[in-house]
Structures are given as C-alpha cells and as structure tokens.
Write an enzyme that holds these catalytic residues in place. Structure first.
Site, PDB file in Angstrom:
ATOM      1  N   LYS A   1       1.261   4.069  -2.921  1.00 40.09           N
ATOM      2  CA  LYS A   1       0.911   5.808  -2.683  1.00 40.09           C
ATOM      3  C   LYS A   1       1.956   6.457  -2.951  1.00 40.09           C
ATOM      4  O   LYS A   1       1.950   7.622  -3.361  1.00 40.09           O
ATOM      5  CB  LYS A   1       0.360   5.586  -1.270  1.00 40.09           C
ATOM      6  CG  LYS A   1      -1.284   4.863  -1.153  1.00 40.09           C
ATOM      7  CD  LYS A   1      -2.146   5.468  -2.099  1.00 40.09           C
ATOM      8  CE  LYS A   1      -3.493   4.983  -1.719  1.00 40.09           C
ATOM      9  NZ  LYS A   1      -4.579   5.477  -2.879  1.00 40.09           N
TER      10      LYS A   1
ATOM     11  N   TYR B   1       0.739  -1.194  -0.051  1.00 41.80           N
ATOM     12  CA  TYR B   1       0.097  -0.028   0.001  1.00 41.80           C
ATOM     13  C   TYR B   1       0.751   1.218  -0.039  1.00 41.80           C
ATOM     14  O   TYR B   1       0.660   2.061  -0.681  1.00 41.80           O
ATOM     15  CB  TYR B   1      -0.724  -0.004   1.278  1.00 41.80           C
ATOM     16  CG  TYR B   1      -1.821   1.214   1.284  1.00 41.80           C
ATOM     17  CD1 TYR B   1      -2.987   1.472   0.783  1.00 41.80           C
ATOM     18  CD2 TYR B   1      -1.357   2.103   2.216  1.00 41.80           C
ATOM     19  CE1 TYR B   1      -3.535   2.578   0.977  1.00 41.80           C
ATOM     20  CE2 TYR B   1      -2.093   3.565   2.482  1.00 41.80           C
ATOM     21  CZ  TYR B   1      -3.275   3.641   1.643  1.00 41.80           C
ATOM     22  OH  TYR B   1      -4.160   4.663   1.989  1.00 41.80           O
TER      23      TYR B   1
END
Length: 235
Positions: A147, A143
């Site tokens: 990002k 994740y």
C-alpha cells in the site's frame, strides 16, 4: 448515449461491484477487469491468475484496444487488492508479501499503464492505498509495503512527467476498514460504525469522475468513519 466511459480494475470484488452498479445506473458505460466476469459490466477483461505482469499487460491492452477502438475513458478506478498479515518472522511472510504485491501493486501499475494510454485529457485515475500504510505495519508488513508503494505511485503519476494525459489526475483513497461482506464474516464482533460503506466510496468516485469536489492532483484521501459518518482527510 452513455454519460461517459469508466473502467473498474477489480470489478468483481465487493467495492468494484458496487461501483459498477452505481455507475451503470447513472448511464455510464462501465468495463471490468478481474479474474472473473461481472455480469453488470458492459465489457469484461478476464485476467489469467497465473500470468506474469507482462503477460497481463499484453492481454489487457490488446482487449481494451479491441473494445474501445479510438474512444477514451473518463476514469480508471483500481479497487483490486486484498489483505494478508504477518511480521518478518511469520512462516508465510514472503508468501503473503508476494500475494500483496500481486493483488495491489501489480493491479495498480497495470491500471496506471492503461490510464496513460486510454484516459481522456482531464480524466482521472483512482488507486487504493491504506491509511495504515502511512506508518509502520509490523503485524502486516507485506500489506503495508504494497500500500505504501501505491501512495508513492500516486504522487509520481501526479507529477507533470508522470506519463498521464494532459490535465489528468491521479488520486488514492486511503480507507481504514471497508464495510464488505468478507470483513463482516471475519470480524463479526467488530464495531462496524467505524467501517466505511461501499456506497459512500462509489458515490465519491462518481463525483470525482464528474469533476465535482475533486481533490488536488496526487492527493492521498483518507476515509475516516466514526459513528457511521465518513469524513475525508486530504494530503
């Protein structure tokens, strides 16, 4: 007469649906790109889940050209994404990283390609990063990696050689936790007074589209919510 034209990538998700509802109420023509249709959108591009990123690009650009013709977009808003955890020792580490790249990086790269071709001069591209990815994310490496890539993409697009139309801007929002039905389902005991309401984000996008209170090009805009009040920290 429409107030303008906006494309929402991830238009069937919780935030995307909120954005489409608000912008439609403000008389914008709003298109949606997602895996399923948003009934409130003026046009839908349905992406095949198992298609490669190149296949998706070909399909999306072809359908947008058919829908828009010679008209241009005031904004491209990419709110597609998801969450998956795990450190490098997790059994699903590689699987989850692959998922995060497809959900967040692929969609953001495709949204950037769309913006370079269909955005008006002076228009706006908004991507979705994450405040957590400003630092290490050992419990959710895939994740954080995805990002952080979006933060880099935003800064690169904002450069004069980044490929966007003249005067167009690229920005990213960096939320902590958005107040979505799914988050409430999976975190029923959490302090939701620190979660950012979807309506706040949609209203923020609406202002930026109209060039009201728009941050400098390339800004990473942190959404900090405390006691149900959200403030912006821009860098």
């Amino acid at each position: 007469m429409a107030a303008g034209k906006v494309l929402v990538y991830g238009g069937k998700g919780a935030l995307g649906s909120t954005c489409i509802s608000l912008l439609s109420s403000q008389k914008y023509w709003v298109g949606s790109i997602d895996l399923t249709q948003n009934e409130n959108a003026n046009a839908n591009v349905i992406v095949e889940r198992d298609a490669t990123i190149l296949e998706q690009e070909t399909q999306i650009l072809k359908e947008l050209k058919s829908v828009l013709g010679s008209e241009k977009l005031d904004a491209v808003i990419c709110v597609a994404g998801g969450w998956a955890g795990g450190s490098s020792s997790s059994d699903d580490f590689v699987k989850n990283t692959d998922l995060m790249l497809k959900q967040s990086v692929w969609s953001s790269v495709l949204a950037s390609s769309i913006a370079s071709k269909f955005l008006k001069p002076g228009g706006i591209l908004v991507l979705t990063g994450a405040k957590a990815a400003l630092g290490p994310t050992p419990g959710m490496i895939g994740y954080g990696l995805a990002k952080a890539a979006i933060h880099h993409l935003t800064k690169s697009l904002a450069d004069e050689n980044g490929g966007l139309p003249t005067g167009a801007q690229a920005l990213s929002i960096l939320p902590v936790t958005l107040d979505t039905p799914m988050n409430r389902k999976w975190m029923p005991k959490a302090d939701t007074s620190t979660w950012t309401p979807l309506e706040f984000v949609a209203e923020l996008f609406s202002k930026w589209i109209k060039n009201e209170e728009r941050p400098p090009n390339g800004s990473l805009v942190q959404l900090n919510t405390k006691e149900n009040k959200t403030t912006l920290d821009i860098e």
